[in-house]
Design an enzyme around this catalytic site. Structure first.
Site, PDB file in Angstrom:
ATOM      1  N   ARG A 320     -28.404   9.238  53.296  1.00 20.72           N
ATOM      2  CA  ARG A 320     -29.042   8.851  54.556  1.00 20.72           C
ATOM      3  C   ARG A 320     -28.466   9.659  55.719  1.00 20.72           C
ATOM      4  O   ARG A 320     -29.170   9.965  56.672  1.00 20.72           O
ATOM      5  CB  ARG A 320     -28.923   7.344  54.808  1.00 20.72           C
ATOM      6  N   GLU A 722     -31.329  -1.694  62.391  1.00 21.11           N
ATOM      7  CA  GLU A 722     -30.449  -0.534  62.497  1.00 21.11           C
ATOM      8  C   GLU A 722     -30.818   0.485  63.570  1.00 21.11           C
ATOM      9  O   GLU A 722     -29.923   1.006  64.251  1.00 21.11           O
ATOM     10  CB  GLU A 722     -30.395   0.190  61.139  1.00 21.11           C
TER      11      GLU A 722
END
Lengths: 778, 481
Positions: A320, A722
């Site tokens: 990620r 997030e």
């Protein structure tokens, strides 16, 4: 016949558009909200404590637990040899033993556990162990691990070969380090295991009840059907209870199984901070070839994630970071390498953003450097490098950036916050202020939504409509404060057209909804909201079919609104319809299921569409630094953030504000320190400082960018957990901007994160040294 | 036996070992009142905040404490109010309602603590309705409550709204009764909780090794963090003769048992820079309990009061078990790491701080990673006396640079008689300070940075007192809602 309930609930309440409060708000403020440690314990409950290693590597030579066993109130003591089933409780790849096995992995690794009549007695007893060690020198440095090729998982590259004939005019490059982050959920890790006739009931504070169920079953060597996990709420998670909660449940379960009595294990804060994983520290190196105007032609990045001793979730976390090493910018040609470095530290784990923030930091640092290299304002350089249309809209991993809101969001924010006027005012201020310097930065966020492990993108739900018209909803997601249950309540109420208080969302339980995914990756509402909607719609279909037949009308003529069911000209109270349906043997309960469409990704080629969609946002932060001491403060923050169509604006704004401040803490005051032996010394809230109330900027304005998600997400909303965390990178860039001002923006300073006062002084010294020696150029 | 009210219920504790239990454990384990949470058990997060009401000047004063590090003996003749007790039946207390309305809770774990801090602010605002409630005050009152979810904005809004002009609440209806009940509680007669210095002397003779507890906000960490048994303790909180506050023509006299909260108004009047520093001293919960005597006797190398007392050339008067007094200059009081001149049969009685003259400039600075509730990397205090642009006397006090709070004696000597408004004085000071200390590297700062701060804080002091140049961030400058 038995009577149905007399007074149906859910008289029509027209509060559909009234802002609702968090489903637990009143319980929170009155102290009635029950967390695991507040539960009334079974009478026979015993209490566990953990003994930790005092070495970061090597092995245990002798372990003398006699004094522990003999201590007051002690019931039982266990080590790795007492684990009846599987010893390794790693989530994906092996490497996380329940207790120290053959080798010590890190300082603070659980070595044994003791069970006693009270928590205090257990903790006192745990101190009495006598341990001798076979020493070995630990590896504690990311770069050393990289040099020695010590990796927990193989390295990976994402390459885009977009070689152009255009010759680069300049080159910028740098290496900097980014600290990790302690989750510091206010409620520490805790589990209670209660043996029963069926097997074992586990109460845990976990983002992943199904994994706790699986791991407890494995350490006990039982089938999964004997374990039920119950999780009503967490006192904060932030990723720190995705994999890190299971160990304590497993230990409690082993004791409970051995002693045939309930067992509670709650970690004291210092043990919690030493024994559980944190956000990965990173060392990032970047180099960009740019043209004379500051457009990126090619970039190389090497992202070194410090994973600690084992893989845990690091494969996906460094992935990620690599996926977000572009943040919002188009790299025509790129070579992004990600390394999963192994050190003798606690195994670092999920934390809000999941590697994304560390990757984005490289991009934003690079963009600032480019601006200073060509003498332009960082905002101008950022804007010109954004993803756009026509050939500049694909990421380095081959995903097209569709429905790109970056341009609209940035230009709106730029105007709303008077960026350019303030830029001019700050330049003037800095020219006349010898010691205090101000800095400004406006940075964007583009964050991919979906688990990159494809199979996790599924969810289940279980919805019951009872004969009084009240509705109980259960789903696979967990409530950690993010307001998931509140949003789910809204979704179910909206589907059935009833008041919010007709719907109750109950504790997450593995015996109600099985095989759940962790509540992580911002996916809670997206996945579980759709699954709940699916269950509601199945029940609605049953009701509609029944009503259409009974009233001899078309199904389209049946509506559910404001607690009433419209059937042609009739308007019937929902509860009445439910009772009628029950009497006619219509099913009023259903499971629901959802899986995210469109996503695919080939890890071997590094290409695909790993994300269902992107969430966007931008923040503008202004800071002041004291160049004598490095002290600093954030004075103003303006945020514009995209949550699609908001299901609950107050909750979404709360998520954005909270994420921003948490990100700001990560990049400023939250300073993890290990000593030379590898012991974490910032191991309590006295030495590890998360933002306090005075750190919240006095000007702190958050607005939602009101545009529906173009993808078919639940009510066209977007994930919010997030993405806004990374808006805080604007604070770090603003501090760099203030530091750069001492060189009249000629030097782009090296600033490691967190930018503590000490680090700011170090950075300022670097700038004054560089100034004398002239700039690097190519 | 100690007696107190838990909300409305009279509770009594017979055994000494229970008197040493923490209030938090008593609430959660003995009383099963689990609304009060444990976040850290070290007084750093505020999740365990409860309010203690005590009779002061004939009325009830409501102050927050960290129940996780408060010994039960601290509660004698007081009412402890927990989050379960705030609502009036189904009607939420105004601070609770405001937290609900403003979406001030997310995970909810810190919420009871916030609610209690806000309740204490509410009660204090009822007394001071004429002063507008500022964001700054909210920060001060709630700075010891950490929230990891919200980013604080909704909590700030809830506090500003509910505590701006507080209406009478359910506690006002019962305050007279509570006051009477508290006043009627039996006098305590235990060695661990003496009421006079004579009783303290007797107790010390009986238990010469006993640990004196004066606030206990540091001492109790040995219990909650290290799981140590403290042995005999003597809690000084009930001794009235240690609680005096006096101003003479020449001195501010502070009883060793005066809490930092009670000290604050006196410092605002006489030593404003120290008052400002005090608002950054730990948290409101700690300041309500911690005492000046406890802070100095504890001899932490970093304790922020010590540097100021060194620079002010304060004296401490100690008493022994024969009730004899001796006066010790603070500048000679600290002998080594956590070692002082205090003998085992002595206790701190009072502090004497010489008041400032118009030709004296005093300032004190603290640098820490976080502005609020953090321990200093370095704390530096300076006091200079100037006559006709000549330095007559210059005193220093530093925390965080040595094993004890320390003075830069060479610096003081070198600069005496120098010309104040001369850049050379600044530079000579810097050179002297560069040699003054060999600080350590630890979790809070590196040795190098601490050394840097020693000289840069001197630069700040000299620059601030000789020019108009802004040389310090202004944290009080916050917009009010």
């Amino acid at each position: 016949m038995r009577k149905l309930i007399d007074t149906p609930l859910a008289s029509p309440v027209h509060e559909k558009h009234k802002p609702s409060v968090h489903e637990s708000a009143i319980a929170h403020v009155t102290g009635q909200a029950i967390y695991v440690d507040d539960k009334v314990e079974p009478l026979d409950c015993a209490y566990a404590a953990i003994g930790l290693t005092a070495r970061a590597s090597g092995s245990v030579k002798t372990l003398d637990l006699a004094a522990v066993r003999e201590a007051e109130g002690v019931v039982d003591v266990i080590t790795i040899n007492d684990v009846p089933g599987m010893r390794d409780i790693a989530p994906v790849f092996d490497g996380d033993p329940v207790f120290v096995d053959d080798k010590i992995k890190f300082w603070g690794q659980p070595l044994f556990a003791v069970l006693a009549q009270t928590t205090d007695l257990a903790r006192r007893a745990a101190k009495l162990a006598k341990v001798t060690y076979e020493d070995a020198s630990p590896c504690l440095d990311t770069e050393v691990a990289h040099k020695d090729k010590r990796y927990v998982r193989p390295p990976l590259q994402m390459v885009r070969d977009g070689a152009t004939t255009q010759k680069s005019a300049h080159r910028v490059s740098n290496t900097f380090t980014i600290g990790g982050q302690e989750h510091l959920y206010l409620e520490g890790q805790v589990s209670m295991a209660v043996p029963d006739e069926e097997g074992m009931l586990i109460y845990t504070s976990s983002q992943h009840p199904s994994e706790v169920q699986k791991l407890v079953a494995e350490v006990l060597d039982w089938p999964l059907h004997k374990i039920t996990v119950d999780m009503r709420r967490m006192g904060g998670g932030f990723g720190g209870k995705e994999t890190q909660a299971a160990q304590w449940a497993c230990i409690a379960a082993i004791f409970a199984h051995r002693q045939k009595r309930a067992v509670k294990l709650r970690l004291p804060r210092q043990t919690d901070m030493m024994a559980t994983g944190k956000r990965h520290p990173f060392t990032n190196t970047y180099a960009a070839e740019i043209d004379a105007k500051g457009n990126i032609l090619h970039c190389d990045m090497t992202l070194l994630g410090n994973c600690g001793h084992s893989p845990d979730l690091s494969d996906a976390i460094v992935d990620r970071a690599m996926f977000h090493a572009d943040n919002a910018y188009f790299y025509p040609s790129a070579n992004i390498s990600g390394y999963r470095c192994q050190t003798n530290m606690v195994s670092h784990t999920a934390f809000r953003g999941f590697g994304g923030p560390q990757g984005m930091m490289a991009a934003e640092a690079m963009l600032d450097d480019i601006a200073r290299k060509i003498g332009a304002d960082p905002l101008s350089v950022r804007k010109q490098n954004l993803y756009s249309a026509d050939g500049t809209d694909t990421t380095h991993y081959g995903m097209q950036v569709e429905n790109n809101l970056l341009h609209d969001i940035i230009s709106t924010l730029e105007n709303d916050c008077d960026y350019w006027q303030r830029r001019a005012a700050i330049s003037e201020f800095n020219a006349n202020s010898p010691y205090i310097k101000k800095g400004l930065a406006l940075t964007p966020v583009k964050f991919g939504i979906s688990f990159t492990a494809k199979h996790l993108n599924q969810a289940g739900a279980l919805v019951h409509v009872y004969t009084d018209g009240s509705i109980q909803v259960n789903h696979g997601g967990t409530e950690m404060g993010q307001g998931l249950h509140s949003k789910i309540q809204i979704i179910a109420a909206r589907e059935f057209g009833v008041a919010l208080d007709a719907v109750r969302v109950t504790a997450t339980r593995t015996d109600k909804v099985p095989n759940t995914s962790p509540t992580a990756a911002s996916s809670g509402t997206d996945l579980n909201g759709k699954a709940v909607q699916n269950a509601c719609q199945i029940i609605l279909e049953n009701l509609i079919t029944f009503l259409a037949k009974k009233y001899d009308t078309q199904e389209e003529n049946i509506t559910f609104d404001s607690g009433y069911v419209g059937v042609g000209a009739h308007s019937l109270p929902f509860a009445e319809v439910v009772q009628d349906a029950y009497m006619h043997r219509v099913s009023l309960s259903s499971t629901g299921f959802y899986k995210t469409p469109k996503i695919h990704y080939n890890r071997d080629t590094g290409k695909g569409r790993p994300f269902f969609y992107f969430a966007f946002g931008a923040a503008c932060s202004e800071v002041e630094i004291d160049t004598l001491t490095g002290e600093n403060r954030v004075t103003r923050v303006d945020i514009l953030h995209d949550v699609g169509t908001s299901i609950h604006p107050e909750i979404d704004i709360g998520q954005i504000e909270g994420a921003f401040i948490q990100g700001m803490g990560w990049l400023t005051t939250e300073d993890l320190k290990w000593d030379e032996q590898g012991q974490l010394i910032s191991n309590n809230p006295a030495t590890y400082k998360i933002p306090a109330i005075g750190d919240t900027p006095s000007h702190f304005k958050v607005k939602l960018f009101d545009r529906a998600n173009a993808e078919d997400s639940i009510y066209h909303s977007k994930a919010v957990g997030e993405p806004p965390f990374m808006l805080a990178i604007s604070v770090w860039c603003a501090i760099r901007d203030a530091i750069a001002s001492v060189s009249n923006y000629q030097v782009s300073p090296t600033l490691n994160a967190p930018a503590t006062p000490e680090e700011i002084i170090r950075s300022l010294r670097g700038v004054s040294t560089t100034q004398g020696s002239g700039n690097e150029s190519s | 036996m100690i007696s107190f009210l838990l909300n409305d219920t009279l509770c009594q504790i017979e055994e000494e070992q229970h008197a040493r239990q923490t209030v938090l454990n008593y609430l959660r384990d003995n009383k099963k009142q689990c609304g009060t949470k444990e976040g850290c058990a070290s007084g750093d997060c505020g999740a365990c905040t409860v309010v203690v009401a005590a009779v002061e000047n004939d009325s009830l004063k409501y102050e927050t404490i960290n129940s996780c590090i408060a010994p039960m003996s601290q509660l004698h003749a007081k009412q402890v109010i927990t989050v379960e007790h705030l609502a009036d039946g189904d009607r939420l207390h105004p601070v609770q309602q405001a937290m609900v309305d403003h979406h001030g809770s997310q995970c909810g774990f810190c919420t009871p603590g916030f609610v209690m801090s806000m309740f204490s602010l509410y009660k204090s605002r009822q007394v001071n309705t004429d002063i507008p409630l500022s964001r700054h005050t909210v920060n001060e009152q709630l700075g010891g409550n950490l929230c990891r979810c919200t980013g604080y904005r909704p909590i700030i809004d809830a506090a500003l709204e509910s505590c701006h002009s507080p209406e009478p609440d359910k506690f006002d209806h019962t305050s007279l009764l509570i006051k009477q009940r508290l006043l009627a509680l039996q006098d305590v007669n235990e060695d661990y909780l003496p009421r006079t210095e004579q009783a303290l002397a007797n107790a010390l003779k009986k238990y010469p090794d006993a640990k004196l507890v004066s606030g206990g906000t540091d001492l109790m960490l040995a219990v909650t963090q290290q799981h140590q048994d403290l042995g005999h303790t003597i809690n000084l909180s009930s001794i009235a003769s240690l609680q005096t506050l006096d101003v003479t023509d020449t001195h501010l006299i502070i009883g060793a048992g005066v809490t930092l909260t009670r000290l604050l108004p006196e410092l605002e009047a006489h030593f404003p820079p120290l008052a400002e520093l005090l608002t950054r001293f730990a948290s409101q919960q700690i300041r309500n309990v911690a005492t000046i005597g406890g802070n100095i006797a504890n001899a932490s190398p970093i304790g922020d009061l010590a540097p100021a007392l060194l620079a002010l050339d304060a004296h401490v008067v100690v008493k022994d078990t024969k009730l004899n007094e001796r006066s010790i200059p603070i500048r000679t009081f600290f002998e080594g790491y956590k070692k002082t001149q205090l003998h085992q049969n002595e206790w701190l009685h009072r502090f004497e701080l010489p008041l400032l003259n118009s030709n004296q400039i005093f300032d004190v600075y603290k640098v820490s990673k976080r502005f609020e509730d953090d321990i200093s990397a370095v704390c530096a205090a300076f006091m200079v006396e100037i006559d006709d642009n000549k330095i007559v006397k210059i005193n220093t006090g530093f925390g965080g640079v040595a094993a004890t709070p320390a003075m830069a004696t060479v610096f003081e000597r070198v600069l005496t008689h120098k010309t104040w408004l001369d850049k050379a004085t600044l530079d000579e000071g810097i050179s002297a300070l560069n040699q003054a200390f060999t600080p350590l590297t630890d979790v809070r700062a590196s040795a190098e940075y601490r050394q840097h701060l020693v000289t840069s804080l001197w630069t700040r002091f000299w620059t601030l007192s000789t020019s108009d140049v802004v040389v310090m961030l202004d944290h009080s400058e916050v917009t009010d809602a």
